[in-house]
Design a protein around this motif. Structure first.
Motif, PDB file in Angstrom:
ATOM      1  N   ALA A  20       0.705  -1.241   0.141  1.00 45.79           N
ATOM      2  CA  ALA A  20       0.047  -0.093   0.055  1.00 45.79           C
ATOM      3  C   ALA A  20       0.902   1.294  -0.155  1.00 45.79           C
ATOM      4  O   ALA A  20       0.408   2.434  -0.380  1.00 45.79           O
ATOM      5  CB  ALA A  20      -0.813  -0.074   1.177  1.00 45.79           C
ATOM      6  N   ASP A  21       2.271   1.023   0.100  1.00 47.83           N
ATOM      7  CA  ASP A  21       3.200   2.164   0.293  1.00 47.83           C
ATOM      8  C   ASP A  21       3.596   2.550  -1.101  1.00 47.83           C
ATOM      9  O   ASP A  21       4.809   2.134  -1.557  1.00 47.83           O
ATOM     10  CB  ASP A  21       4.201   1.946   1.274  1.00 47.83           C
ATOM     11  N   THR A  22       2.952   3.520  -1.864  1.00 52.53           N
ATOM     12  CA  THR A  22       3.481   3.709  -3.230  1.00 52.53           C
ATOM     13  C   THR A  22       4.924   4.486  -3.283  1.00 52.53           C
ATOM     14  O   THR A  22       5.445   4.154  -4.379  1.00 52.53           O
ATOM     15  CB  THR A  22       2.568   4.747  -3.842  1.00 52.53           C
ATOM     16  N   GLN A  23       5.211   5.269  -2.501  1.00 54.15           N
ATOM     17  CA  GLN A  23       6.432   5.788  -2.171  1.00 54.15           C
ATOM     18  C   GLN A  23       7.563   5.038  -2.293  1.00 54.15           C
ATOM     19  O   GLN A  23       8.748   4.720  -3.049  1.00 54.15           O
ATOM     20  CB  GLN A  23       6.492   6.771  -1.141  1.00 54.15           C
ATOM     21  N   LEU A  24       7.349   3.735  -1.376  1.00 53.44           N
ATOM     22  CA  LEU A  24       8.212   2.871  -1.222  1.00 53.44           C
ATOM     23  C   LEU A  24       8.641   1.800  -2.382  1.00 53.44           C
ATOM     24  O   LEU A  24       9.390   1.657  -2.840  1.00 53.44           O
ATOM     25  CB  LEU A  24       7.869   1.758   0.049  1.00 53.44           C
ATOM     26  N   ARG A  25       7.198   1.529  -2.909  1.00 54.92           N
ATOM     27  CA  ARG A  25       7.310   0.805  -4.297  1.00 54.92           C
ATOM     28  C   ARG A  25       8.087   1.532  -5.595  1.00 54.92           C
ATOM     29  O   ARG A  25       8.719   0.820  -6.318  1.00 54.92           O
ATOM     30  CB  ARG A  25       5.903   0.328  -4.608  1.00 54.92           C
ATOM     31  N   GLY A  26       7.714   2.734  -5.413  1.00 54.26           N
ATOM     32  CA  GLY A  26       8.570   3.659  -6.584  1.00 54.26           C
ATOM     33  C   GLY A  26      10.026   3.402  -6.160  1.00 54.26           C
ATOM     34  O   GLY A  26      10.533   3.253  -7.010  1.00 54.26           O
ATOM     35  N   ALA A  27      10.543   3.607  -5.106  1.00 52.22           N
ATOM     36  CA  ALA A  27      11.874   3.861  -4.646  1.00 52.22           C
ATOM     37  C   ALA A  27      12.471   2.362  -5.083  1.00 52.22           C
ATOM     38  O   ALA A  27      13.568   2.077  -5.647  1.00 52.22           O
ATOM     39  CB  ALA A  27      12.211   4.044  -3.381  1.00 52.22           C
ATOM     40  N   LEU A  28      11.593   1.361  -4.788  1.00 54.61           N
ATOM     41  CA  LEU A  28      12.160  -0.231  -4.951  1.00 54.61           C
ATOM     42  C   LEU A  28      12.163  -0.261  -6.561  1.00 54.61           C
ATOM     43  O   LEU A  28      13.310  -1.064  -7.050  1.00 54.61           O
ATOM     44  CB  LEU A  28      11.003  -1.040  -4.308  1.00 54.61           C
ATOM     45  N   ARG A  29      11.289   0.134  -7.228  1.00 59.07           N
ATOM     46  CA  ARG A  29      11.213  -0.212  -8.793  1.00 59.07           C
ATOM     47  C   ARG A  29      12.765   0.411  -9.172  1.00 59.07           C
ATOM     48  O   ARG A  29      13.110  -0.324  -9.974  1.00 59.07           O
ATOM     49  CB  ARG A  29       9.923   0.425  -9.190  1.00 59.07           C
ATOM     50  N   HIS A  30      12.858   1.826  -8.702  1.00 59.70           N
ATOM     51  CA  HIS A  30      14.003   2.343  -9.384  1.00 59.70           C
ATOM     52  C   HIS A  30      15.332   1.632  -8.852  1.00 59.70           C
ATOM     53  O   HIS A  30      16.051   1.511  -9.868  1.00 59.70           O
ATOM     54  CB  HIS A  30      13.841   3.792  -8.879  1.00 59.70           C
TER      55      HIS A  30
END
Lengths: 505, 265
Positions: A20-30
């Motif tokens: 549910a943490d979109t910021q975290l998932r963005g960072a992880l994807r990057h």
């Protein structure tokens, strides 16, 4: 994500929160995609990457098969060169040894370079209880120490934090003016930590490799903080898991090629410190005392089977984290253990007990990406299955065990008796027709209907495939057995399988 | 028996016991994990995400000359490279770097042979030379000048051995590190360099207490994976390579009390 209720027992809940943490998932994807690309470019500079992996694994296997001998050789040579070698059966003993060294030397300030082994045994907390304040000096570790969090990646501990969050942290803790410039933030950390290095009475580091032949320890890094930690204070304590030993100096060539390429996509990290004992002459640089703490903490137990033993070949590069589709989505904290990702899912249950981590072996789709990138060819899926079988057979099976037993017993009964299977599928087809279930329903051409609990746990995430109108056995018996061999299907002609979009199981 | 002896015995005994337990399973496991034959490979599934053949990456042609290859790799990690011949050229190059770094206080390793050169350069650049700087002094220095015993062409790496370069702090603490290297000390590969530092220690002797491999200036990507140069170590790394046979350049690998390997690259 720094919630205290996050443990490896609750991977399912942790993972849901992370998703549910979109910021975290963005960072992880990057991060994970960048590391993946860099890694591919870096391994392209090696002629025979496969051969190098094979050699590395052979060296590790050979060493682990005679670990007692190589450890003794390492310890004897390190002592001959002036180091003091301490043996620790578990984390508690390792903490006590390092605490004792600090007490004897009247140590007040400790600087520390990044060490997963020290995270594993909660060394900082143990030292804090003795009134000693260890300062993490790796930038990422320093950030999470200031934030009161734990690492979420083996190589990049603060991967989950944005520069904005870090800036806010530095404004609060270091009193710097607000800035979102990475160079400015880095500079602020450098300045704050220089003070600490100048004052430190003792340095604590981990060890990447210990060379049996010479008693040398090797530490890799990019920042220079490990060089300062291991050479500036008068005392250096190095915490080394017993699996870190390799036979010869020349073997370093193999591992120094593999580790930086796999971890960060570098040909070499900026610094390698090869330390063999203490300084030889009074005017030399380097600590007066070098203490090497050889720690077991559950590792010897893992030697008892070749499947589990291979997890001790791990060189902590973090490549499997970056490659893992589960890690890519949920990040390191969800694993609730100091060792996250695929390798964490196998190491944590083995070192800290399956009863504390019984969900971790299931935190994988078994796609095998981790095995493909592992520089020492650890068969992580094999290990995950091995651990799953232990979960199921153990007393701490998490799910409704009697029901699972019953289902599989029924399945086995059917599969072992063709006549019974024919009857059962016949009944199933009839029921299907009566209920009006046709073939093309649902996401993958199956049936999306939710079954009642507990079978609903299956259909919540998967389509239930309907039974085919006729069984293959039936078609074979009535049409195919005596028919002429089929023509090859010309290219470009769509088959039924193409249209229905594959298996969907 | 002391606690340490007891722990040593106990850990080693545990290892032996577990390895003995494993013995009956080892053969079966080894067979399952046989390296795949070409026939197996033909049938195997495509490799995901990973162990791709090196042909998937466009590799630039590398210079053939090891010194040029070293330069290529060093510059790729943000180090600078200059090649000089003769002591005048060396002093001039050092002066140029000191000026561009705005050097005020310069620390130098004690290698007596390079001191004259560095003294000259500092004088011309108007910088103060700090001799025998303590770590505390070094925190106030802008530039540190050391020798390097070896370089590695494969990776653009410098090798400093404590036996021959006692002052490695000058390569770590000031903002700028200048390393002097003899052009004939470039090893082809990391493996070659390891062999040389190992061979540098006489028979039965241990290697240098500290061997430091340096590949570019200090760096970090810990904040949002954005590269920042110069976190705990230097922000700048300048390698000044001196042509061999130049009497003004010390043999940074020479040490009268130790035997030396020969047959260098």
């Amino acid at each position: 994500m720094s919630s205290h209720s996050v443990t490896s027992r609750t991977f399912d809940r942790n993972a849901r929160a992370a998703l549910a943490d979109t910021q975290l998932r963005g960072a992880l994807r990057h991060a994970t995609s960048l590391f993946g690309e860099r890694r591919l470019a870096a391994i392209g500079t090696v002629d025979d990457w496969e051969g190098l992996r094979t050699r590395a694994r052979e060296i590790k296997d050979r060493t682990l098969a005679q670990l007692d001998r190589y450890l003794e050789e390492f310890a004897d040579n390190a002592e001959r060169a002036g180091a003091r070698v301490h043996w620790a059966r578990d984390g508690e003993e390792a903490c006590a040894i390092i605490g004792q060294i600090a007490r004897e030397r009247g140590v007040r300030t400790v600087v520390k370079s990044k060490s997963m082994a020290s995270e594993e045994i909660h060394l900082n907390a143990a030292l804090a209880r003795l009134g000693i304040e260890p300062i993490e000096t790796d930038l990422g570790e320093y950030i999470i120490q200031l934030a009161g969090e734990t690492p979420s990646h083996i190589v990049v501990p603060a991967i989950h934090k944005t520069k904005r969050q870090i800036a806010e942290l530095f404004v609060e803790k270091l009193g710097i003016p607000p800035s979102d410039d990475v160079a400015t933030l880095t500079e602020a950390a450098r300045a704050a930590l220089r003070q600490r290095f100048a004052q430190a009475d003792m340095g604590i580091s981990g060890v990447n490799f210990g060379v049996a032949e010479t008693g040398t320890i090797l530490i890799l890094e990019n920042e220079g903080n490990a060089r300062l930690t291991t050479s500036l204070p008068p005392v250096h304590a190095a915490l080394m898991g017993i699996e870190k030993v390799i036979p010869s100096f020349q073997d370093l060539d193999v591992f120094l090629k593999l580790l930086p390429r796999s971890g960060t996509g570098q040909l070499l990290t900026a610094y390698q410190s090869l330390i063999t004992g203490t300084r030889r002459a009074p005017g030399d640089e380097g600590p007066e005392e070098l203490h090497i703490v050889l720690m077991d903490n559950g590792r010897s137990r893992v030697l008892a089977h070749p499947t589990t033993r291979q997890s001790l070949a791990c060189i902590r590069c973090g490549a499997c984290l970056n490659a893992c589709p589960v890690y890519q989505q949920v990040g390191g904290h969800a694993y609730g253990s100091v060792y996250p990702g695929p390798i964490g899912a196998v190491i944590s249950p083995q070192l800290f007990g399956l009863e504390n981590s019984s969900q971790l072996p299931y935190a994988s789709s078994l796609c095998g990406a981790c095995r493909d990138v592992c520089p020492v060819k650890i068969d992580i899926p094999e290990l995950l299955l091995h651990l799953r079988s232990q979960v199921v057979e153990g007393d701490d099976a998490p799910q409704a065990k009697p029901l699972e037993r019953l289902s599989f017993a029924a399945y086995a009964t059917l599969m072992e008796r063709p006549a019974l299977l024919r009857v059962a599928t016949g009944v199933g087809r009839l029921a299907q027709r009566l209920l009006g279930i046709r073939e093309r329903v649902g996401k993958q051409g199956g049936v999306t209907a939710r079954l009642a609990p507990p079978l609903g746990a299956w259909t919540a995430w998967r389509d239930l495939r309907p039974l085919a109108p006729r069984s293959f056995r039936d078609i074979w018996r009535t049409e195919l057995r005596d028919a002429p061999p089929p023509q090859r299907i010309p290219a470009g002609v769509a088959t039924r399988a193409d249209r229905s979009g594959g298996d969907g199981s | 028996m002391t606690r340490n002896e007891e722990a040593r015995r106990s850990v080693l005994a545990a290892i032996r016991r577990r390895l003995a337990e494993s013995a009956p399973h080892d053969a079966a496991h080894a067979q399952r994990h046989q390296p795949p034959t070409p026939a197996d490979r033909g049938m195997s599934l495509p490799v995901l995400n990973g162990a791709a053949p090196s042909t998937s990456v466009a590799v630039e042609p590398l210079p053939r000359d090891p010194l040029e290859r070293f330069r290529y790799r060093l510059e790729a990690v943000a180090g600078t490279f200059t090649l000089v011949r003769g002591s005048d050229a060396l002093v001039a190059e050092l002066e140029r770097i000191l000026r561009s770094a705005g050097a005020r206080r310069v620390a130098v390793s004690e290698a007596a042979e390079i001191r004259a050169v560095v003294e000259g350069a500092c004088e011309r650049a108007g910088a103060e030379l700090i001799i025998d700087a303590s770590p505390r002094d070094l925190f106030d220095c802008d530039v540190g000048i050391s020798t390097a015993q070896w370089a590695i062409a494969e990776t653009g790496t410098l090798v400093l051995e404590s036996r021959l370069e006692r002052h490695r702090f000058v390569s770590l603490i000031p903002r700028v590190h200048i390393a002097l290297l003899r052009a004939d000390r470039v090893c082809e590969t990391l493996g070659d360099a390891l062999q040389r530092v190992r061979a540098g220690a006489a028979e039965g002797e241990v290697p240098s207490a500290a061997i430091t491999l340096i590949t570019g200036p200090s760096r970090t990507s810990d904040i949002e994976l954005t590269l920042a140069i110069g976190v705990h170590g230097p922000q700048e790394l300048h390698v000044v390579v001196v042509e061999p046979g130049d009497a003004t350049m010390p043999d940074a690998t020479a040490n009268p009390t130790h035997s030396q390997p020969d047959g260098l690259t």
